[in-house]
Write an enzyme that holds these catalytic residues in place. Structure first.
Site, PDB file in Angstrom:
ATOM      1  N   LYS A 188     -25.216  16.984 -20.837  1.00 57.41           N
ATOM      2  CA  LYS A 188     -24.960  17.629 -22.136  1.00 57.41           C
ATOM      3  C   LYS A 188     -24.981  16.531 -23.174  1.00 57.41           C
ATOM      4  O   LYS A 188     -24.271  15.523 -23.034  1.00 57.41           O
ATOM      5  CB  LYS A 188     -23.566  18.264 -22.058  1.00 57.41           C
ATOM      6  CG  LYS A 188     -22.937  18.703 -23.347  1.00 57.41           C
ATOM      7  CD  LYS A 188     -21.515  19.182 -23.039  1.00 57.41           C
ATOM      8  CE  LYS A 188     -20.927  20.018 -24.126  1.00 57.41           C
ATOM      9  NZ  LYS A 188     -20.088  19.296 -25.063  1.00 57.41           N
TER      10      LYS A 188
HETATM   11  P1  FBP Z   1     -18.722  21.951 -29.619  1.00 58.50           P
HETATM   12  O1  FBP Z   1     -19.807  22.957 -29.362  1.00 58.50           O
HETATM   13  O2  FBP Z   1     -17.586  22.549 -30.366  1.00 58.50           O
HETATM   14  O3  FBP Z   1     -19.269  20.702 -30.233  1.00 58.50           O
HETATM   15  O4  FBP Z   1     -18.136  21.580 -28.184  1.00 58.50           O
HETATM   16  C1  FBP Z   1     -18.706  20.600 -27.405  1.00 58.50           C
HETATM   17  C2  FBP Z   1     -17.727  19.462 -27.216  1.00 58.50           C
HETATM   18  O5  FBP Z   1     -18.314  18.419 -26.459  1.00 58.50           O
HETATM   19  C3  FBP Z   1     -16.444  19.839 -26.572  1.00 58.50           C
HETATM   20  O6  FBP Z   1     -16.585  19.915 -25.185  1.00 58.50           O
HETATM   21  C4  FBP Z   1     -15.545  18.762 -27.048  1.00 58.50           C
HETATM   22  O7  FBP Z   1     -14.223  19.158 -27.128  1.00 58.50           O
HETATM   23  C5  FBP Z   1     -16.054  18.488 -28.405  1.00 58.50           C
HETATM   24  O8  FBP Z   1     -17.393  18.915 -28.451  1.00 58.50           O
HETATM   25  C6  FBP Z   1     -16.026  17.027 -28.753  1.00 58.50           C
HETATM   26  O9  FBP Z   1     -16.167  16.946 -30.105  1.00 58.50           O
HETATM   27  P2  FBP Z   1     -16.357  15.591 -30.870  1.00 58.50           P
HETATM   28  O10 FBP Z   1     -17.832  15.381 -30.954  1.00 58.50           O
HETATM   29  O11 FBP Z   1     -15.722  15.831 -32.200  1.00 58.50           O
HETATM   30  O12 FBP Z   1     -15.676  14.522 -30.078  1.00 58.50           O
END
Ligand code: FBP
Length: 276
Positions: A188
């Site tokens: 991811k």
């Molecule tokens: P989102 O779709 O909200 O971006 O979620 C994906 C994610 O990787 C979550 O698993 C995690 O909590 C968050 O984004 C991390 O966000 P950031 O990039 O602010 O650290």
């Protein structure tokens, strides 16, 4: 370890990957934000985790990625209806800024098995001053995942005090290549902003499925759906999305719209009718 367990675990891993990726693609709901960002990330109507989990399950999301205790607290809602990916690392945003480039162990591999997980997940901030610690965590989890036939998803996030643009295609490509070479079964990563640039990201993955990380909520849902469409055209295998679902007034509709693009090949303009 007996040689048979190693052979058998290849079978188990394939079975589990295929339960998450339907026809090779998946729409996964990310729900670890309560720790990573804190409860202020959630709109009032979704402050109770059970409300939002019930909604995404009702839309037949392919899998939910969450931390062990959240999987436990909501198990009656998802059990038998969708797969879960148990994330075993996390960090709060309450930490001093420089320490936010480190993810810590947030659960044990045994907990994921006990919860009936289909896969496990862990984040590596490639380029962080704590990269070495996160790699130690990663390989400790991966050893068990490989032994028992569990796919391991890497949140491959290039991020560190000296990194200027984490969405730069060369930076994202580097993180993806490092994820591939650290043995991730699913990756991811950030969207690089265009179909052309994301195609370059997919190229370095050597066939390992690449899923787009949702990122901050876009100004409009259509903008987000266009990004999903571009990712799929570039050879991505789907999305792992949180905020663009749970911050929307109609999360189930958004999941259905994303699924229509990922699984049925609809355009973003066609898919948005699931929401309107
Ligand atoms: P989102 O779709 O909200 O971006 O979620 C994906 C994610 O990787 C979550 O698993 C995690 O909590 C968050 O984004 C991390 O966000 P950031 O990039 O602010 O650290």
């Amino acid at each position: 370890m007996g040689v048979y367990i190693l052979v058998y675990s290849i079978v188990g891993k394939n079975i589990r990957i295929n339960r998450i990726l339907r026809n090779g693609k998946a729409v996964i709901f990310a729900f670890d934000h309560g720790v990573e960002h804190g409860p202020s990330d959630f709109p009032e109507e979704h402050i109770d985790p059970r409300t939002i989990i019930a909604k995404v399950v009702s839309a037949n999301v392919d899998a939910i990625m969450m931390l062990p205790a959240m999987a436990y607290l909501t198990h009656d809602l998802w059990s038998g209806r969708t797969s879960i990916i148990v994330k075993l690392t996390s960090r709060t945003s309450l930490r001093p800024e420089s320490e936010r480039y480190l993810q810590s162990i947030f659960g044990l591999f045994d907990e994921a098995i006990a919860l009936g997980a289909e896969a496990v997940a862990a984040t590596i901030y490639w380029g962080s001053q704590y990269e070495d610690q996160m790699l130690n965590q990663w390989f400790a989890i991966k050893e068990l995942a490989d032994r028992y036939g569990y796919p391991i998803l890497q949140l491959s996030y290039p991020r560190g005090p000296e990194m200027k643009n984490i969405y730069d295609v060369d930076v994202v490509r580097y993180g993806v290549r490092a994820a591939v070479e650290s043995g991730a079964d699913l990756i991811k990563t950030y969207y690089t902003g265009s179909e052309e640039s994301f195609r370059e990201v997919v190229k370095v993955a050597a066939g390992v499925p690449i899923l787009m990380s949702g990122g901050p909520q876009r100004d409009s849902l259509l903008m987000f759906l266009k990004d999903v469409e571009a990712v799929m055209r570039a050879g991505g295998r789907g999305v792992v999305v949180g905020r663009n679902v749970f911050r929307h007034r109609n999360p189930a509709g958004v999941v259905k719209a994303i699924k229509a693009i990922v699984h049925d090949g609809l355009s973003s303009e066609e898919a948005i009718r699931f929401v309107e």
